[in-house]
Design an enzyme around this catalytic site. Structure first.
Site, mmCIF file in Angstrom:
data_model
loop_
_atom_site.group_PDB
_atom_site.id
_atom_site.type_symbol
_atom_site.label_atom_id
_atom_site.label_comp_id
_atom_site.label_asym_id
_atom_site.label_seq_id
_atom_site.Cartn_x
_atom_site.Cartn_y
_atom_site.Cartn_z
ATOM 1 N N MET A 171 0.784 -1.252 0.000
ATOM 2 C CA MET A 171 0.000 0.000 0.000
ATOM 3 C C MET A 171 0.809 1.291 0.000
ATOM 4 O O MET A 171 0.237 2.364 0.155
ATOM 5 C CB MET A 171 -0.983 -0.009 1.186
ATOM 6 N N LEU B 199 5.607 3.934 -4.403
ATOM 7 C CA LEU B 199 7.054 3.863 -4.586
ATOM 8 C C LEU B 199 7.539 5.047 -5.420
ATOM 9 O O LEU B 199 6.912 5.399 -6.431
ATOM 10 C CB LEU B 199 7.416 2.541 -5.268
ATOM 11 N N HIS C 237 -3.914 -5.308 -9.782
ATOM 12 C CA HIS C 237 -4.885 -4.267 -9.467
ATOM 13 C C HIS C 237 -6.289 -4.785 -9.793
ATOM 14 O O HIS C 237 -6.499 -5.382 -10.850
ATOM 15 C CB HIS C 237 -4.589 -3.013 -10.293
ATOM 16 N N GLU D 262 6.198 5.055 -12.496
ATOM 17 C CA GLU D 262 6.056 6.088 -11.469
ATOM 18 C C GLU D 262 4.595 6.460 -11.228
ATOM 19 O O GLU D 262 4.169 6.658 -10.094
ATOM 20 C CB GLU D 262 6.868 7.325 -11.864
HETATM 21 C C1 4DW Z 1 -1.191 1.500 -4.913
HETATM 22 C C2 4DW Z 1 -1.237 2.801 -5.395
HETATM 23 C C3 4DW Z 1 -1.307 3.876 -4.503
HETATM 24 C C4 4DW Z 1 -1.295 3.672 -3.122
HETATM 25 C C5 4DW Z 1 -1.251 2.377 -2.666
HETATM 26 C C6 4DW Z 1 -1.187 1.296 -3.557
HETATM 27 C C7 4DW Z 1 -1.235 0.354 -5.876
HETATM 28 C C8 4DW Z 1 0.078 -0.316 -6.328
HETATM 29 C C9 4DW Z 1 1.329 0.413 -6.023
HETATM 30 C C10 4DW Z 1 1.921 0.422 -4.761
HETATM 31 N N1 4DW Z 1 3.010 1.244 -4.784
HETATM 32 C C11 4DW Z 1 3.147 1.744 -6.027
HETATM 33 C C12 4DW Z 1 2.118 1.260 -6.836
HETATM 34 C C13 4DW Z 1 2.086 1.718 -8.200
HETATM 35 O O1 4DW Z 1 1.234 1.332 -9.010
HETATM 36 N N2 4DW Z 1 3.053 2.599 -8.601
HETATM 37 C C14 4DW Z 1 4.018 3.041 -7.774
HETATM 38 N N3 4DW Z 1 4.092 2.607 -6.481
HETATM 39 N N4 4DW Z 1 4.939 3.919 -8.205
HETATM 40 C C15 4DW Z 1 -1.324 4.870 -2.154
HETATM 41 O O2 4DW Z 1 -1.778 5.942 -2.496
HETATM 42 N N5 4DW Z 1 -0.765 4.719 -0.897
HETATM 43 C C16 4DW Z 1 -0.685 5.724 0.138
HETATM 44 C C17 4DW Z 1 -0.753 5.149 1.504
HETATM 45 C C18 4DW Z 1 -1.756 4.378 1.924
HETATM 46 C C19 4DW Z 1 -1.653 3.666 3.238
HETATM 47 O O3 4DW Z 1 -0.542 3.505 3.781
HETATM 48 O O4 4DW Z 1 -2.694 3.207 3.738
HETATM 49 C C20 4DW Z 1 0.667 6.393 0.173
HETATM 50 O O5 4DW Z 1 0.749 7.525 0.681
HETATM 51 O O6 4DW Z 1 1.674 5.760 -0.248
HETATM 52 C C1 GAR Z 2 -6.190 -7.565 -4.001
HETATM 53 O O1 GAR Z 2 -7.553 -7.597 -4.346
HETATM 54 C C2 GAR Z 2 -5.415 -6.686 -4.958
HETATM 55 O O2 GAR Z 2 -5.899 -6.761 -6.283
HETATM 56 C C3 GAR Z 2 -5.662 -5.330 -4.364
HETATM 57 O O3 GAR Z 2 -5.598 -5.506 -2.977
HETATM 58 C C4 GAR Z 2 -5.996 -6.838 -2.658
HETATM 59 C C5 GAR Z 2 -4.900 -7.473 -1.835
HETATM 60 O O4 GAR Z 2 -5.356 -8.676 -1.257
HETATM 61 N N1 GAR Z 2 -4.675 -4.389 -4.803
HETATM 62 C C6 GAR Z 2 -4.916 -3.095 -4.942
HETATM 63 O O5 GAR Z 2 -5.993 -2.588 -4.725
HETATM 64 C C7 GAR Z 2 -3.731 -2.279 -5.442
HETATM 65 N N2 GAR Z 2 -4.124 -0.919 -5.635
HETATM 66 P P1 GAR Z 2 -4.356 -9.752 -0.695
HETATM 67 O O6 GAR Z 2 -3.495 -9.063 0.366
HETATM 68 O O7 GAR Z 2 -5.236 -10.774 -0.071
HETATM 69 O O8 GAR Z 2 -3.539 -10.285 -1.818
#
Ligand code: 4DW
Ligand code: GAR
Length: 191
Positions: free
Chosen positions: A88, A91, A107, A140
């Site tokens: 979460m 990066l 996703h 990114e």
């Molecule tokens: C994702 C995207 C945004 C946040 C959390 C997860 C989906 C996958 C992903 C994780 N890290 C990534 C990705 C991605 O697709 N691309 C990059 N990095 N560059 C999000 O907004 N997270 C916020 C925190 C949430 C929390 O800790 O509950 C944050 O501030 O990082």
């Molecule tokens: C999954 O449904 C995955 O697709 C989603 O979080 C869940 C993780 O479950 N990912 C996102 O929403 C990324 N933005 P898990 O910890 O049981 O694998």
């Protein structure tokens, strides 16, 4: 055999699916959680996989310092591919560039539809007839990057965000290992 690290923050059902998939292209050798006590850590331990907790809170606002520590641990274990599975933390360019082409995510939507959160709600609100999940290379911009594979389901009358999430999860668990194996086979022998 490519060496894979999985980054998690929570329950880890996709991690479990990646562990359980019987294939010869990759092996999971490390699981890192940014959340102490994440359920997925126990799943990894039960499978005999090394686990690390690297709590982002230790680094305050310094995202790069958090990522440098992850990167150091990955380097120390000669990791070839990093798979995000319910990880979460966004990066930064530092990490994304270091792992470009070797960094994947799953996703719960048919990207480019519905990046971000509440994907099931948004598919229903839009009146979509199909929904699904996407495995993509991480760049990114969040939830962007080359699509490696998708799984689709039909939305039925009476579906709710909860029923969609429940029907989608097993499709994710089938999709992710196949896409990871495909990526592993497509990369050169060592990096
Ligand atoms: C994702 C995207 C945004 C946040 C959390 C997860 C989906 C996958 C992903 C994780 N890290 C990534 C990705 C991605 O697709 N691309 C990059 N990095 N560059 C999000 O907004 N997270 C916020 C925190 C949430 C929390 O800790 O509950 C944050 O501030 O990082
Ligand atoms: C999954 O449904 C995955 O697709 C989603 O979080 C869940 C993780 O479950 N990912 C996102 O929403 C990324 N933005 P898990 O910890 O049981 O694998």
């Amino acid at each position: 055999m490519k060496r894979v690290a999985v980054l998690i923050s929570g329950r880890g059902t996709n991690l479990q699916a990646l562990i359980d998939a019987k294939q010869d292209a990759y092996k999971i050798v490390l699981v890192i959680s940014n959340v102490p006590g994440a359920e997925g850590l126990e799943k990894a331990r039960r499978a005999g996989i090394e686990t690390l907790v690297i709590d982002h809170k230790r680094f305050g606002k310094d995202r790069e310092a958090f990522e440098r520590e992850i990167d150091t641990e990955l380097g120390a274990r000669a990791i070839d591919i990093v798979a995000l599975a319910g990880f979460m933390r966004v990066l930064t360019p530092f990490f994304v560039r270091a792992w470009a082409g070797h960094l994947v995510n799953i996703h719960p939507s048919l990207l480019p539809k519905y990046p971000g959160t509440k994907t099931h709600e948004r598919a229903l609100e839009a009146g979509d007839r199909e929904h699904g999940a996407t495995v993509h290379l991480v760049v990114e911009e969040v939830d962007a990057g080359e699509i490696l594979g998708q799984a689709t389901l039909q939305i039925e009358p009476g579906d709710t965000p909860e029923t969609l999430a429940q029907r989608l999860l097993p499709l994710e668990h089938d999709l992710y290992p196949r896409c990871l194996a495909k990526l592993a086979r497509s990369l050169p022998e060592s990096r």
